[in-house]
Motif scaffolding. Structure first.
Motif, PDB file in Angstrom:
ATOM      1  N   SER A  27      12.818   4.055  -1.453  1.00 58.71           N
ATOM      2  CA  SER A  27      11.672   3.579  -2.309  1.00 58.71           C
ATOM      3  C   SER A  27      10.022   3.478  -1.633  1.00 58.71           C
ATOM      4  O   SER A  27       9.174   3.657  -2.472  1.00 58.71           O
ATOM      5  N   ASN A  28      10.627   4.033  -0.491  1.00 60.60           N
ATOM      6  CA  ASN A  28       8.592   4.056   0.716  1.00 60.60           C
ATOM      7  C   ASN A  28       8.513   4.675  -0.065  1.00 60.60           C
ATOM      8  O   ASN A  28       8.581   6.082  -0.132  1.00 60.60           O
ATOM      9  N   PRO A  29       7.025   4.708  -0.722  1.00 59.72           N
ATOM     10  CA  PRO A  29       5.633   4.892  -1.472  1.00 59.72           C
ATOM     11  C   PRO A  29       5.488   6.296  -0.558  1.00 59.72           C
ATOM     12  O   PRO A  29       4.691   7.312  -0.999  1.00 59.72           O
ATOM     13  N   LYS A  30       5.343   6.125   0.893  1.00 60.82           N
ATOM     14  CA  LYS A  30       4.865   6.399   1.818  1.00 60.82           C
ATOM     15  C   LYS A  30       5.393   7.193   2.514  1.00 60.82           C
ATOM     16  O   LYS A  30       4.962   7.590   3.676  1.00 60.82           O
ATOM     17  N   ARG A  37      12.180  10.551  -2.033  1.00 58.63           N
ATOM     18  CA  ARG A  37      11.362   9.286  -2.787  1.00 58.63           C
ATOM     19  C   ARG A  37      11.663   9.905  -4.397  1.00 58.63           C
ATOM     20  O   ARG A  37      11.790   9.044  -5.242  1.00 58.63           O
ATOM     21  N   TYR A  40      15.300   8.316  -5.250  1.00 57.26           N
ATOM     22  CA  TYR A  40      14.751   6.595  -5.877  1.00 57.26           C
ATOM     23  C   TYR A  40      14.113   6.698  -7.222  1.00 57.26           C
ATOM     24  O   TYR A  40      14.888   6.142  -7.911  1.00 57.26           O
ATOM     25  N   LEU A  41      13.203   8.488  -7.041  1.00 57.83           N
ATOM     26  CA  LEU A  41      12.210   7.749  -8.459  1.00 57.83           C
ATOM     27  C   LEU A  41      13.189   8.306  -9.920  1.00 57.83           C
ATOM     28  O   LEU A  41      14.220   7.610 -11.204  1.00 57.83           O
ATOM     29  N   ASN A 105       3.322   3.917  -8.497  1.00 62.23           N
ATOM     30  CA  ASN A 105       4.938   3.658  -8.140  1.00 62.23           C
ATOM     31  C   ASN A 105       5.390   2.829  -9.180  1.00 62.23           C
ATOM     32  O   ASN A 105       4.529   1.420  -9.353  1.00 62.23           O
ATOM     33  N   ASP A 108       5.277  -1.176  -8.884  1.00 54.16           N
ATOM     34  CA  ASP A 108       3.895  -2.026  -9.295  1.00 54.16           C
ATOM     35  C   ASP A 108       3.884  -2.784 -10.572  1.00 54.16           C
ATOM     36  O   ASP A 108       3.485  -3.454 -11.088  1.00 54.16           O
TER      37      ASP A 108
END
Ligand code: SF4
Length: 314
Positions: A27-30, A37, A40-41, A105, A108
């Motif tokens: 889940s880390n956007p970085k 990633r 996760y999405l 993200n 957010d």
């Protein structure tokens, strides 16, 4: 390893889906690992029917039950109006399907929704959306028609919604999140599970048995009015409320049910541990193809990870 009924059910259905959901997603956007990633999405995708159940859950747990607990009035009309407003807001967000936008993200926005059908079919079936809207209204109307249940909720000392409970089971940490914990006086609490299905789930007893075990075995939380570890699993009342049917089913579970639930946890947790090949914590780096695909033909048709799975399946 964290164990829950839902992840154990996914593991039994498809080990690769379980791997994507519980080990590979990041889940880390970085993160620089774009595949993790992406997993996760994709895990954010949900069916219209699952989403409409979430809308009902959110209205009951964030608006109706808190109002009951504070002794405020909240009418069926007001609850349905709040549900429709949430429904329309989330539907609008879901229709935008921003899941793969650069820099976006999901965490957010608390109301973020992503629809499976937009990802994989490119459209939402409007008839299904309207049916979901009607079912949200029907579920809340049914709830407000259950006078005995409402009386119990209104007269409780404490109502706790969506509380995460955990306890250790061998090497696994079992996690359970009951919809509602109802405390009244010094009695053993009641656990309520909302169901927004047209057909009942035959394993509802198993989920409730794990919830009761978690409540009886977890470290009592500071805001519990009574220490829950003084009770046995069998002392805890278990209610399955079928909101689309307007019915309540009391699950009178005996010791034998709890032994079966315990055996289910032990068996599936051991299989998961073996699948991780001693890489707990770093299992995301295992080859995805190490995790077998499902044997159930229909499972892929509703799987959010279909695209990343099929790219590696020859
Ligand atoms: S697409 Fe099918 S085989 Fe692949 S992870 Fe999903 S359910 Fe499993």
């Amino acid at each position: 390893m964290i164990w829950s009924v839902s992840t154990a059910k996914i593991f039994e259905q498809c080990q690769r889906k379980w791997f994507f959901k519980t080990q590979f997603s990041n889940s880390n956007p970085k993160t620089r690992d774009l595949e993790r990633r992406r997993a996760y999405l994709l895990g954010k995708l949900q069916s219209i029917s699952a989403w409409r159940g979430n809308v009902v859950d959110q209205i009951l747990s964030k608006q109706v039950l808190p109002a009951f607990e504070r002794g405020w009035s909240i009418s069926e009309h007001k609850a349905i109006a709040a549900a429709m407003s949430l429904f329309d807001k989330q539907l609008e967000i879901g229709r935008l399907h921003r899941l793969h936008e650069a820099g976006f993200n999901p965490s957010d926005d608390a109301d973020f929704v992503a629809f499976y059908d937009l990802e994989y079919k490119g459209l939402l079936a409007e008839q299904e959306v309207e049916r979901a809207r009607d079912e949200v209204k029907r579920a809340l109307s049914a709830f407000f028609s259950m006078d005995d249940l409402i009386e119990r909720l209104r007269t409780a000392n404490r109502l706790i919604t969506q509380r995460s409970l955990s306890f250790a089971h061998a090497d696994a940490s079992v996690r359970a999140v009951p919809d509602v914990l109802v405390f009244k006086g010094s009695s053993a609490p009641t656990i309520i599970d909302w169901k927004v299905h047209v057909f009942g789930w035959r394993d509802a007893w198993l989920q409730l048995a794990v919830y009761a075990t978690a409540l009886a075995h977890c470290e009592p939380h500071k805001d519990f009015p009574v220490p829950t570890n003084q009770f046995r699993e069998t002392d805890i009342e278990l209610l399955e409320v079928q909101l689309l049917r307007g019915t309540i089913r009391t699950h009178n579970l005996a010791e034998e049910h709890f032994h079966r639930a315990d055996a289910f946890i032990a068996r599936t947790a051991e299989s998961m541990t073996l699948a991780l090949d001693g890489m707990n914590g770093k299992a995301w780096s295992l080859p995805r193809t190490d995790f077998p695909v499902t044997r159930y033909a229909g499972a892929c048709q509703s799987c959010p990870y279909r695209s990343i799975c099929w790219e590696i399946t020859s």
